[in-house]
Structures are given as structure tokens and as C-alpha cells.
Design an enzyme around this catalytic site. Structure first.
Site, PDB file in Angstrom:
ATOM      1  N   GLY A 185       0.836  -1.194   0.000  1.00 23.78           N
ATOM      2  CA  GLY A 185       0.000   0.000   0.000  1.00 23.78           C
ATOM      3  C   GLY A 185       0.869   1.241   0.000  1.00 23.78           C
ATOM      4  O   GLY A 185       2.052   1.192   0.351  1.00 23.78           O
ATOM      5  N   GLN A 242       2.752  10.085   1.266  1.00 22.39           N
ATOM      6  CA  GLN A 242       4.060   9.440   1.334  1.00 22.39           C
ATOM      7  C   GLN A 242       4.941   9.832   0.148  1.00 22.39           C
ATOM      8  O   GLN A 242       6.160   9.629   0.207  1.00 22.39           O
ATOM      9  CB  GLN A 242       3.916   7.920   1.395  1.00 22.39           C
ATOM     10  CG  GLN A 242       3.393   7.418   2.731  1.00 22.39           C
ATOM     11  CD  GLN A 242       3.311   5.916   2.748  1.00 22.39           C
ATOM     12  OE1 GLN A 242       2.319   5.348   2.329  1.00 22.39           O
ATOM     13  NE2 GLN A 242       4.369   5.275   3.226  1.00 22.39           N
ATOM     14  N   CYS A 277       6.650  -0.198   7.346  1.00 23.12           N
ATOM     15  CA  CYS A 277       6.181   0.959   6.576  1.00 23.12           C
ATOM     16  C   CYS A 277       7.288   1.430   5.652  1.00 23.12           C
ATOM     17  O   CYS A 277       8.446   1.497   6.052  1.00 23.12           O
ATOM     18  CB  CYS A 277       5.771   2.074   7.536  1.00 23.12           C
ATOM     19  SG  CYS A 277       5.173   3.558   6.719  1.00 23.12           S
ATOM     20  N   LEU A 278       6.905   1.774   4.427  1.00 25.96           N
ATOM     21  CA  LEU A 278       7.871   2.282   3.464  1.00 25.96           C
ATOM     22  C   LEU A 278       8.452   3.627   3.881  1.00 25.96           C
ATOM     23  O   LEU A 278       9.502   4.030   3.386  1.00 25.96           O
ATOM     24  CB  LEU A 278       7.215   2.398   2.081  1.00 25.96           C
ATOM     25  CG  LEU A 278       6.722   1.087   1.474  1.00 25.96           C
ATOM     26  CD1 LEU A 278       5.948   1.353   0.184  1.00 25.96           C
ATOM     27  CD2 LEU A 278       7.873   0.131   1.229  1.00 25.96           C
ATOM     28  N   HIS A 283      -3.742   0.883   7.736  1.00 27.01           N
ATOM     29  CA  HIS A 283      -2.412   1.492   7.741  1.00 27.01           C
ATOM     30  C   HIS A 283      -2.369   2.704   6.797  1.00 27.01           C
ATOM     31  O   HIS A 283      -1.888   3.778   7.169  1.00 27.01           O
ATOM     32  CB  HIS A 283      -1.383   0.438   7.318  1.00 27.01           C
ATOM     33  CG  HIS A 283       0.031   0.908   7.328  1.00 27.01           C
ATOM     34  ND1 HIS A 283       0.916   0.576   8.316  1.00 27.01           N
ATOM     35  CD2 HIS A 283       0.711   1.684   6.444  1.00 27.01           C
ATOM     36  CE1 HIS A 283       2.095   1.136   8.045  1.00 27.01           C
ATOM     37  NE2 HIS A 283       1.988   1.805   6.914  1.00 27.01           N
ATOM     38  N   GLU A 284      -2.908   2.529   5.587  1.00 23.21           N
ATOM     39  CA  GLU A 284      -2.885   3.627   4.612  1.00 23.21           C
ATOM     40  C   GLU A 284      -3.823   4.764   5.009  1.00 23.21           C
ATOM     41  O   GLU A 284      -3.492   5.942   4.832  1.00 23.21           O
ATOM     42  CB  GLU A 284      -3.212   3.118   3.208  1.00 23.21           C
ATOM     43  CG  GLU A 284      -2.234   2.082   2.673  1.00 23.21           C
ATOM     44  CD  GLU A 284      -0.767   2.445   2.851  1.00 23.21           C
ATOM     45  OE1 GLU A 284      -0.404   3.632   2.712  1.00 23.21           O
ATOM     46  OE2 GLU A 284       0.032   1.529   3.130  1.00 23.21           O
ATOM     47  N   HIS A 321      -2.140   6.966   7.403  1.00 21.44           N
ATOM     48  CA  HIS A 321      -1.246   7.925   6.740  1.00 21.44           C
ATOM     49  C   HIS A 321      -2.014   9.178   6.321  1.00 21.44           C
ATOM     50  O   HIS A 321      -1.523  10.295   6.477  1.00 21.44           O
ATOM     51  CB  HIS A 321      -0.604   7.304   5.490  1.00 21.44           C
ATOM     52  CG  HIS A 321       0.630   6.532   5.767  1.00 21.44           C
ATOM     53  ND1 HIS A 321       1.769   7.090   6.287  1.00 21.44           N
ATOM     54  CD2 HIS A 321       0.912   5.216   5.585  1.00 21.44           C
ATOM     55  CE1 HIS A 321       2.699   6.166   6.413  1.00 21.44           C
ATOM     56  NE2 HIS A 321       2.196   5.007   5.992  1.00 21.44           N
TER      57      HIS A 321
END
Length: 150
Positions: A46, A51, A93-94, A135-136, A139
Site C-alpha cells: 500500500g 508518502q 512501513c515504506l 495502515h494507509e 497515513h
């Protein structure tokens, strides 16, 4: 399509609550393409628009298990309208490099979002798919998974 740079903690943009999408135009479609390509390149399951430095309420997810089955899902102005259950599992997480931890999330969701055409739709999500969506969506509210750790 363009692979964009993924912002990393502690970049302040990651802490901003993003704006609602009101214009469903070609620039939104380009953003979605860039998000998908960047997510696959990372690789991740995701990616939220902030981000990559775009403060709009857009996220992409893909929890398919193989390269041959890629099924990216673009969520515009997503929101969770029902939630139930609870499970704890490991997340990374990226935008938070080289760190993962167990995070408690809802196990079942009903999500409402808009497509790139602006049409509203709803869908259920369970287990890992539900975790990625939560999670997204965090963000998009300026919340990182590390904020959910005790």
C-alpha cells in the site's frame, strides 16, 4: 507513469492530515498511476499520496500474492464505515525504514471510497487486506504505525 521518491520519517509532510479530493481529472489519474508504480517498485502492499509528498486523500493497495495477479486498488477519499474484531500482527512501513512492530488493528471493515471517476462504492475487507487499508488510512490522517505502539 513515474516512480516517485517515498518520504521517510521524520519528514513533516507525513504528519499532515490531507485534503479531500474534489477534482476527478487527469491529474488525479496520473497521481494514481504514479502511486501504483511507486508502490510496486518499493515494493509494498500500500501507499498513501502524502508518502510521495501529495497531500490529497488518495491511497493505493494491492495484497495479491504474485506478480501475475497484480490487482491494484485505488481509493479516493476512503473512510471506514464499519469495523469489528481485533488482531495483532507485525507491520512495517515504506516511510519508516528498517523497523517493524506488532500493531493492533480491526480484523474486519466496511470501507467506502470513490473511484477515479468520482463514483462512490463500498466493499468489505478482512485480515491482511483490512490491516493494509487501516495502515494507509492512518497515513491520510498524519498517523504513522509507530504512533500506535505503547
Amino acid at each position: 507513469m513515474t516512480i516517485r521518491k517515498i518520504l521517510t520519517y521524520p519528514d513533516p509532510i507525513l504528519r499532515e492530515k490531507v485534503k479531500t479530493v474534489i477534482s476527478f481529472d487527469d491529474s488525479l489519474k496520473q497521481l494514481a498511476r504514479d502511486l501504483v508504480e511507486t508502490m510496486y517498485d518499493a515494493p509494498g502492499a500500500g501507499l498513501a499520496a502524502n508518502q510521495i509528498g501529495v497531500c490529497l486523500r488518495v491511497a493505493v493497495v494491492d495484497t495479491s500474492q504474485s506478480e501475475d495477479e497484480k490487482k491494484p486498488l485505488v481509493l479516493v477519499n476512503p473512510e471506514i464505515i464499519e469495523k469489528e474484531g481485533c488482531e495483532v500482527d507485525e507491520e512495517g512501513c515504506l516511510s519508516v525504514i528498517d523497523f517493524s512492530a506488532n500493531v493492533e488493528r480491526y480484523s474486519k471493515l466496511l470501507v467506502r471510497a470513490q473511484g477515479l471517476d468520482g463514483k462512490i462504492w463500498e466493499f468489505p475487507a478482512e485480515d491482511f487486506f483490512a490491516r493494509v487499508i487501516q495502515h494507509e488510512l492512518d497515513h491520510l490522517e498524519g498517523i504513522l504505525f509507530i504512533d500506535r505502539l505503547s
